[in-house]
Scaffold this motif. Structure first.
Motif, PDB file in Angstrom:
ATOM      1  N   PRO A  43       0.747  -1.354  -0.005  1.00 61.47           N
ATOM      2  CA  PRO A  43       0.312   0.092   0.017  1.00 61.47           C
ATOM      3  C   PRO A  43       0.793   1.265   0.135  1.00 61.47           C
ATOM      4  O   PRO A  43       0.075   2.404  -0.334  1.00 61.47           O
ATOM      5  CB  PRO A  43      -0.880   0.022   1.405  1.00 61.47           C
ATOM      6  N   ASP A  44       2.036   1.189   0.387  1.00 60.33           N
ATOM      7  CA  ASP A  44       2.873   2.441   0.518  1.00 60.33           C
ATOM      8  C   ASP A  44       4.338   1.960   0.539  1.00 60.33           C
ATOM      9  O   ASP A  44       4.680   0.599   0.483  1.00 60.33           O
ATOM     10  CB  ASP A  44       2.517   3.344   1.692  1.00 60.33           C
ATOM     11  N   LEU A  50       6.972  -2.204   4.509  1.00 62.68           N
ATOM     12  CA  LEU A  50       7.824  -3.191   4.121  1.00 62.68           C
ATOM     13  C   LEU A  50       8.084  -4.377   5.189  1.00 62.68           C
ATOM     14  O   LEU A  50       8.051  -5.642   5.085  1.00 62.68           O
ATOM     15  CB  LEU A  50       9.244  -2.472   3.506  1.00 62.68           C
ATOM     16  N   MET A  51       8.508  -3.979   6.337  1.00 58.22           N
ATOM     17  CA  MET A  51       9.117  -4.810   7.131  1.00 58.22           C
ATOM     18  C   MET A  51       7.955  -5.593   7.997  1.00 58.22           C
ATOM     19  O   MET A  51       7.872  -6.919   7.799  1.00 58.22           O
ATOM     20  CB  MET A  51       9.721  -3.987   8.568  1.00 58.22           C
ATOM     21  N   ASP A  52       6.825  -4.880   8.162  1.00 58.31           N
ATOM     22  CA  ASP A  52       5.485  -5.470   8.383  1.00 58.31           C
ATOM     23  C   ASP A  52       4.949  -6.634   7.542  1.00 58.31           C
ATOM     24  O   ASP A  52       4.773  -7.825   7.873  1.00 58.31           O
ATOM     25  CB  ASP A  52       4.182  -4.773   8.894  1.00 58.31           C
ATOM     26  N   GLN A  53       4.993  -6.383   6.220  1.00 55.78           N
ATOM     27  CA  GLN A  53       4.548  -7.243   5.381  1.00 55.78           C
ATOM     28  C   GLN A  53       5.400  -8.616   4.987  1.00 55.78           C
ATOM     29  O   GLN A  53       4.959  -9.774   4.980  1.00 55.78           O
ATOM     30  CB  GLN A  53       4.676  -6.561   3.644  1.00 55.78           C
ATOM     31  N   LYS A  55       7.646  -9.598   7.606  1.00 58.90           N
ATOM     32  CA  LYS A  55       7.427 -10.366   8.995  1.00 58.90           C
ATOM     33  C   LYS A  55       6.235 -11.381   8.788  1.00 58.90           C
ATOM     34  O   LYS A  55       6.163 -12.427   8.988  1.00 58.90           O
ATOM     35  CB  LYS A  55       7.306  -9.238   9.896  1.00 58.90           C
ATOM     36  N   GLN A  56       5.304 -10.751   8.344  1.00 55.07           N
ATOM     37  CA  GLN A  56       4.018 -11.612   8.032  1.00 55.07           C
ATOM     38  C   GLN A  56       4.126 -12.781   7.099  1.00 55.07           C
ATOM     39  O   GLN A  56       3.889 -13.923   7.461  1.00 55.07           O
ATOM     40  CB  GLN A  56       2.855 -10.893   7.583  1.00 55.07           C
ATOM     41  N   LYS A  57       4.879 -12.605   6.133  1.00 58.49           N
ATOM     42  CA  LYS A  57       5.326 -13.496   5.196  1.00 58.49           C
ATOM     43  C   LYS A  57       6.085 -14.768   5.830  1.00 58.49           C
ATOM     44  O   LYS A  57       6.107 -15.878   5.575  1.00 58.49           O
ATOM     45  CB  LYS A  57       5.893 -12.985   3.782  1.00 58.49           C
ATOM     46  N   ILE A  58       7.072 -14.323   6.373  1.00 57.63           N
ATOM     47  CA  ILE A  58       8.179 -15.274   6.984  1.00 57.63           C
ATOM     48  C   ILE A  58       7.752 -15.900   8.383  1.00 57.63           C
ATOM     49  O   ILE A  58       8.434 -16.581   9.074  1.00 57.63           O
ATOM     50  CB  ILE A  58       9.642 -14.798   6.802  1.00 57.63           C
ATOM     51  N   ASP A  84      18.139  -3.137   4.278  1.00 60.45           N
ATOM     52  CA  ASP A  84      18.174  -2.949   5.729  1.00 60.45           C
ATOM     53  C   ASP A  84      17.067  -3.664   6.334  1.00 60.45           C
ATOM     54  O   ASP A  84      17.429  -4.330   7.658  1.00 60.45           O
ATOM     55  CB  ASP A  84      17.843  -1.496   5.739  1.00 60.45           C
ATOM     56  N   VAL A  85      15.933  -3.830   5.777  1.00 56.92           N
ATOM     57  CA  VAL A  85      14.749  -4.695   6.544  1.00 56.92           C
ATOM     58  C   VAL A  85      15.252  -6.179   6.594  1.00 56.92           C
ATOM     59  O   VAL A  85      15.129  -6.786   7.709  1.00 56.92           O
ATOM     60  CB  VAL A  85      13.523  -4.594   5.743  1.00 56.92           C
ATOM     61  N   ALA A  86      16.048  -6.607   5.697  1.00 52.84           N
ATOM     62  CA  ALA A  86      16.475  -8.021   5.855  1.00 52.84           C
ATOM     63  C   ALA A  86      17.336  -8.204   6.954  1.00 52.84           C
ATOM     64  O   ALA A  86      17.292  -9.129   7.645  1.00 52.84           O
ATOM     65  CB  ALA A  86      16.835  -8.445   4.431  1.00 52.84           C
ATOM     66  N   ARG A  87      18.048  -7.283   7.008  1.00 56.54           N
ATOM     67  CA  ARG A  87      19.257  -7.267   8.057  1.00 56.54           C
ATOM     68  C   ARG A  87      18.608  -7.286   9.387  1.00 56.54           C
ATOM     69  O   ARG A  87      19.032  -7.900  10.443  1.00 56.54           O
ATOM     70  CB  ARG A  87      20.052  -6.114   8.061  1.00 56.54           C
TER      71      ARG A  87
END
Length: 102
Positions: A43-44, A50-53, A55-58, A84-87
């Motif tokens: 959505p943005d 990005l992090m929330d999505q 996290k939800q997927k993994i 950065d999010v992956a890290r």
């Protein structure tokens, strides 16, 4: 609510893929820096979304893998945000998808 979808032609493989599919998070980034998580547009473009999505997927997945597919015009910062999010999520398996041109 309308969700945009990104169409990507991926190589085919035989055999059992469901376990592998659950581990793979495919993140595509278009030239505008918009994120698609497994072909669904987010959505943005905020780090939080990005992090929330991701996290939800993994959730509860051991050793998840991220495949980053970025348009050649994608803003550098958009790619850096994914890294950065992956890290932050301790995801160490990252791959950049590439398209071979003739």
């Amino acid at each position: 609510e309308h969700q945009s979808e990104l169409s990507i032609d991926l190589p085919q493989a035989s055999g059992e893929m469901s376990e592998i599919d659950n581990k793979i998070v495919d993140i595509s980034i278009n030239a505008k820096g918009e994120y698609y998580l497994n072909t669904k547009k987010l959505p943005d473009t905020t780090i939080k979304t990005l992090m929330d999505q991701i996290k939800q997927k993994i959730n509860k997945v051991k050793e998840p893998k991220i495949i980053i597919s970025a348009d050649k015009q994608t803003p550098h910062q958009a790619v850096m945000s994914v890294l950065d999010v992956a890290r932050q999520l301790n995801i160490s398996h990252l791959t950049f998808a590439a398209v071979k041109h003739d």
